[in-house]
Design a protein around this motif. Structure first.
Motif, PDB file in Angstrom:
ATOM      1  N   SER A 471       0.853  -1.197   0.000  1.00  0.00           N
ATOM      2  CA  SER A 471       0.000   0.000   0.000  1.00  0.00           C
ATOM      3  C   SER A 471       0.883   1.238   0.000  1.00  0.00           C
ATOM      4  O   SER A 471       1.535   1.531   0.996  1.00  0.00           O
ATOM      5  CB  SER A 471      -0.901   0.005   1.240  1.00  0.00           C
ATOM      6  N   GLY A 472       0.922   1.942  -1.130  1.00  0.00           N
ATOM      7  CA  GLY A 472       1.739   3.151  -1.214  1.00  0.00           C
ATOM      8  C   GLY A 472       1.100   4.310  -0.475  1.00  0.00           C
ATOM      9  O   GLY A 472      -0.114   4.509  -0.538  1.00  0.00           O
ATOM     10  N   THR A 473       1.904   5.085   0.258  1.00  0.00           N
ATOM     11  CA  THR A 473       1.379   6.239   1.008  1.00  0.00           C
ATOM     12  C   THR A 473       2.026   7.551   0.570  1.00  0.00           C
ATOM     13  O   THR A 473       1.443   8.612   0.778  1.00  0.00           O
ATOM     14  CB  THR A 473       1.618   6.049   2.520  1.00  0.00           C
ATOM     15  N   SER A 474       3.220   7.505  -0.002  1.00  0.00           N
ATOM     16  CA  SER A 474       3.895   8.749  -0.413  1.00  0.00           C
ATOM     17  C   SER A 474       4.951   8.406  -1.452  1.00  0.00           C
ATOM     18  O   SER A 474       5.403   7.265  -1.528  1.00  0.00           O
ATOM     19  CB  SER A 474       4.553   9.415   0.807  1.00  0.00           C
ATOM     20  N   PHE A 475       5.339   9.409  -2.251  1.00  0.00           N
ATOM     21  CA  PHE A 475       6.423   9.194  -3.192  1.00  0.00           C
ATOM     22  C   PHE A 475       7.023  10.548  -3.584  1.00  0.00           C
ATOM     23  O   PHE A 475       6.431  11.596  -3.339  1.00  0.00           O
ATOM     24  CB  PHE A 475       5.981   8.383  -4.419  1.00  0.00           C
ATOM     25  N   ASP A 476       8.217  10.499  -4.165  1.00  0.00           N
ATOM     26  CA  ASP A 476       8.854  11.728  -4.632  1.00  0.00           C
ATOM     27  C   ASP A 476       9.820  11.381  -5.767  1.00  0.00           C
ATOM     28  O   ASP A 476      10.464  10.331  -5.753  1.00  0.00           O
ATOM     29  CB  ASP A 476       9.601  12.430  -3.492  1.00  0.00           C
ATOM     30  N   PHE A 477       9.914  12.292  -6.740  1.00  0.00           N
ATOM     31  CA  PHE A 477      10.766  12.070  -7.915  1.00  0.00           C
ATOM     32  C   PHE A 477      12.077  12.839  -7.757  1.00  0.00           C
ATOM     33  O   PHE A 477      12.102  13.939  -7.200  1.00  0.00           O
ATOM     34  CB  PHE A 477      10.035  12.525  -9.181  1.00  0.00           C
ATOM     35  N   HIS A 478      13.124  12.248  -8.283  1.00  0.00           N
ATOM     36  CA  HIS A 478      14.449  12.861  -8.179  1.00  0.00           C
ATOM     37  C   HIS A 478      14.474  14.179  -8.949  1.00  0.00           C
ATOM     38  O   HIS A 478      13.851  14.317 -10.007  1.00  0.00           O
ATOM     39  CB  HIS A 478      15.500  11.896  -8.738  1.00  0.00           C
ATOM     40  N   LYS A 479      15.199  15.149  -8.387  1.00  0.00           N
ATOM     41  CA  LYS A 479      15.203  16.495  -8.983  1.00  0.00           C
ATOM     42  C   LYS A 479      15.943  16.544 -10.322  1.00  0.00           C
ATOM     43  O   LYS A 479      15.646  17.368 -11.177  1.00  0.00           O
ATOM     44  CB  LYS A 479      15.866  17.489  -8.004  1.00  0.00           C
ATOM     45  N   LYS A 480      16.926  15.650 -10.521  1.00  0.00           N
ATOM     46  CA  LYS A 480      17.725  15.686 -11.747  1.00  0.00           C
ATOM     47  C   LYS A 480      17.530  14.437 -12.613  1.00  0.00           C
ATOM     48  O   LYS A 480      17.398  14.521 -13.818  1.00  0.00           O
ATOM     49  CB  LYS A 480      19.220  15.827 -11.400  1.00  0.00           C
ATOM     50  N   ILE A 481      17.536  13.255 -11.972  1.00  0.00           N
ATOM     51  CA  ILE A 481      17.403  12.000 -12.731  1.00  0.00           C
ATOM     52  C   ILE A 481      15.912  11.737 -12.924  1.00  0.00           C
ATOM     53  O   ILE A 481      15.199  11.409 -11.982  1.00  0.00           O
ATOM     54  CB  ILE A 481      18.084  10.831 -11.981  1.00  0.00           C
ATOM     55  N   ASP A 482      15.449  11.888 -14.164  1.00  0.00           N
ATOM     56  CA  ASP A 482      14.004  11.858 -14.428  1.00  0.00           C
ATOM     57  C   ASP A 482      13.347  10.531 -14.067  1.00  0.00           C
ATOM     58  O   ASP A 482      12.232  10.496 -13.571  1.00  0.00           O
ATOM     59  CB  ASP A 482      13.736  12.148 -15.917  1.00  0.00           C
ATOM     60  N   TYR A 483      14.035   9.425 -14.352  1.00  0.00           N
ATOM     61  CA  TYR A 483      13.373   8.127 -14.196  1.00  0.00           C
ATOM     62  C   TYR A 483      13.364   7.623 -12.756  1.00  0.00           C
ATOM     63  O   TYR A 483      12.664   6.673 -12.425  1.00  0.00           O
ATOM     64  CB  TYR A 483      14.033   7.080 -15.102  1.00  0.00           C
ATOM     65  N   LEU A 484      14.135   8.233 -11.856  1.00  0.00           N
ATOM     66  CA  LEU A 484      14.312   7.709 -10.496  1.00  0.00           C
ATOM     67  C   LEU A 484      13.259   8.287  -9.557  1.00  0.00           C
ATOM     68  O   LEU A 484      13.030   9.499  -9.539  1.00  0.00           O
ATOM     69  CB  LEU A 484      15.720   8.065 -10.000  1.00  0.00           C
ATOM     70  N   PHE A 485      12.620   7.423  -8.774  1.00  0.00           N
ATOM     71  CA  PHE A 485      11.689   7.925  -7.752  1.00  0.00           C
ATOM     72  C   PHE A 485      11.619   6.958  -6.573  1.00  0.00           C
ATOM     73  O   PHE A 485      11.989   5.787  -6.679  1.00  0.00           O
ATOM     74  CB  PHE A 485      10.299   8.181  -8.342  1.00  0.00           C
ATOM     75  N   LEU A 486      11.164   7.494  -5.436  1.00  0.00           N
ATOM     76  CA  LEU A 486      11.048   6.728  -4.188  1.00  0.00           C
ATOM     77  C   LEU A 486       9.579   6.581  -3.831  1.00  0.00           C
ATOM     78  O   LEU A 486       8.781   7.498  -4.050  1.00  0.00           O
ATOM     79  CB  LEU A 486      11.761   7.457  -3.048  1.00  0.00           C
TER      80      LEU A 486
END
Length: 641
Positions: A471-486
């Motif tokens: 169950s995902g609750t939050s996420f964020d994308f990397h400021k420079k590397i477009d494809y990377l996210f948490l």
């Protein structure tokens, strides 16, 4: 009792003497519904198929014996009519023969019985419950004539119970023959048409259509609109011509907005002066610690019972921010609201939108600051266009267009795709991370990744192992590397993902013991990110290392955490006990520089915090719908060297 006696076994005198083995032997009789004597291979002509066909369905009924009865039930109308008639005739006969001598009585009685036998027959047939019809009278006349008195009724014979075990019976039902119906209709009329088409014909047709549309528009503009009004009292009709330019109302509205802001500026003049000029001089004597100075409070009458569930600053207008209202309580879900406030007018929102479901998250587009993506508790996502005055969103997902099945916890805009279409991502408790693209006039969805519960399989029916989704609750994308996210989950794990891999994760961090409430990349240091959770901790990570670099225990559940826009080492967090904590790792790596109570009322929890991208202020939202603006003292906003 009758039922029990019927069950008692009575041996028939002519019953066979069988041994135990013969009694236990099962004898199977199969009864079929088919008549073996019916003629077969009967052929009839089928007009439909124009051929002789063998008839499959023959009537299987075989009649062995028929008998038309002449007994009438005593309870029926005919039975009652006959009994009344016989009693009346009997009474009349007795009255006629009263003075006759006793010696002649016997002969008289026989004659009466000859004439009316139904009376005695009725008495004899009472045990049977039926009255005999006139056709059966002759058999009983002779018996009545011989006997002077009616015979006594015989006792009914006892029926013998079947002493053997049981008989299995089975029947087959009759198959109804299939019937086909057909209708014949007249063929549709048609015409043959031919013409030559090339690019010039198509071009001319389009040009003619454009000219026709322009002429229609010019005609509409030329007509002055006459509006009729009716006075209620006198009933007179007034007509006036509306001005052709509709800008006057918007000019008045703009002037009214400026006047309202001026009145607010005068009302909250001391707060405006503090925001612009006040610097806390006591910071010099506090050493490294700092304070938060409360400025404006933003509150709206319609959102008093709703919690602040999302806050976002506009990337272009630094005084404008959006606030989402809903409820985190599963049992108290209702409507939601989306308000946009400006620091220039704290008394009333600039824009307000109402929704059927609670707003859970929102995000402004960086290149188009008038576009606002919103996620709702019911799993829908929507886009509001602030340029359009409509109260409903310009685009909204639906059950058909792949909406989430559980609340949407976060939305984030992405860079426009190859076709220059705006797109954003959303994360939800249903384990899906979905990319939404604005194509023409609709939202097109695509599942980017599905979070699998790591090693968590559920026992299904018949021992089936069911794979559960994270169950995902939050996420964020990397400021420079477009494809990377948490992605942070309810289980406390953080997944490092790539847009290029749909089913695999780049890395998994066992980050927290409870749900990850917020996760955010550092805007300056590209390897560092921060996470907070309901397990009371805030952790700072390097995404190339599996263990956290810093862990801060704040003593109660942490609702939100945010990096500052001016320093890579400053961040702030809010906890559910109503406090805000501001840290600067450059000054003190162990403790916060400021811990201050933001909300005054008991049982009120702070939910979200955000740094302004330009001014040294933060805004904090709470569960009672109040948004508080606070100014950071000089010790909290030291610029790094």
């Amino acid at each position: 009792d009758d039922w029990l006696t019927a069950r008692a076994g009575v041996r028939s005198p002519d019953q066979l003497e069988l041994t135990e083995a013969e009694l236990k032997k099962e004898i199977t009789r199969t009864l079929t519904a088919k008549n073996p004597h019916i003629p077969r291979d009967i052929v009839r002509y089928s007009f439909k198929e124009r051929a002789y066909k063998i008839v499959d369905d023959m009537d299987q009924t075989a009649i062995h014996f028929t008998l038309n009865g002449n007994l009438v039930p005593k309870d029926s109308d005919e039975g009652r009519r006959q009994s009344i008639k016989s009693e009346a005739e009997k009474a009349s006969v007795e009255e006629e023969n009263a003075p006759v001598e006793a010696s002649a009585e016997t002969t008289e009685e026989a004659e009466v019985k000859d004439e009316e036998p139904t009376g005695d027959a009725e008495a004899a047939g009472e045990g049977e419950g039926e009255v005999e019809a006139e056709g059966a009278e002759t058999a009983e006349e002779a018996v009545a004539a011989e006997a002077e008195e009616p015979p006594s009724p015989k006792a009914p014979e006892k029926k013998l119970a079947n002493q053997f075990n049981f008989i299995e019976r089975g029947t087959t039902t009759y198959h109804n023959p299939l019937r086909e119906k057909g209708y014949q209709t007249d063929p549709a009329p048609y015409e043959t048409f031919s013409a030559n088409v090339n690019q010039w014909y198509i071009y001319d047709a389009y040009m003619e259509e454009l000219e026709r549309m322009e002429k229609a528009k010019e005609k509409e503009k030329a007509k002055p609109q006459v509006v009729k009004k009716e006075e209620k009292k006198t009933g007179r009709k007034l007509s006036f011509v509306e001005p052709q330019h509709g800008d006057s109302l918007s000019k008045v509205a703009k002037a009214a907005k400026i006047a309202e802001r001026m009145v607010n500026l005068n009302t909250f003049d001391d707060i405006a002066q503090d925001f612009k000029y006040f610097e806390d001089a006591s910071d010099e004597f506090r050493g490294q610690e700092g304070t938060l100075l409360p400025l404006w409070k933003f509150q709206y009458e319609k959102t008093k019972k709703l919690a602040v569930t999302a806050i976002s600053w506009n990337p272009k207008y630094k005084d404008l921010f959006a606030v989402g209202y809903g409820s985190y309580d599963f049992m108290k879900q209702g409507h939601g609201m989306l308000l946009l406030y400006t620091l220039k007018n704290p008394s009333f929102p600039e824009y307000s939108f109402s929704s059927e479901s609670g707003v859970m998250c929102l995000d402004f587009h960086t290149d188009h600051p008038y576009l606002l993506a919103v996620g709702f508790y019911d799993g829908n996502v929507a886009i509001y266009n602030l340029k359009k005055p409509a109260s409903q969103p310009s685009y909204k997902s639906s059950a058909k267009s792949g909406k989430h099945t559980e609340p949407v916890w976060q939305v984030k805009w992405q860079k426009d795709d190859m076709d220059n279409n705006s797109n954003f991502f959303s994360v939800s408790s249903d384990g899906r991370i979905v990319s939404w693209t604005l194509v023409k006039n609709e939202l097109v969805h695509m599942d980017v990744i599905k979070l699998s519960g790591d090693g968590t399989t559920m026992q299904g029916p018949e021992g089936l192992q069911l794979q559960t989704l994270g169950s995902g609750t939050s996420f964020d994308f990397h400021k420079k590397i477009d494809y990377l996210f948490l992605v942070g989950t309810e289980e406390g794990k953080i997944y490092k993902c790539s847009k290029n891999y749909l089913s695999q994760f780049l890395d998994v961090f066992d980050a927290h013991h409870m749900a990850v409430d917020s996760i955010s990349w550092n805007p300056f240091h590209l390897k560092v990110f921060i996470s907070c959770s309901s397990d009371w901790t805030v952790k700072i990570w390097d995404h190339t290392i599996k263990t956290p670099m810093f862990v801060y225990d704040l003593g109660t559940a942490v609702g939100d955490v945010a990096w500052s826009a001016y320093s890579s080492t400053v961040f702030a967090a809010v906890t559910i006990d109503g406090q805000a904590h501001v840290f600067d790792l450059n000054v003190n790596k162990l403790e916060p520089l400021c811990t201050q109570l933001v909300v005054t009322r008991k049982k009120n929890k702070t939910t979200h915090i955000q740094f302004n991208p330009a001014y040294p202020i933060i805004i904090v939202g709470d569960e009672l719908g109040l948004v508080t603006c606070l100014k950071l003292s000089p010790n909290l906003r030291k610029m790094p060297k």
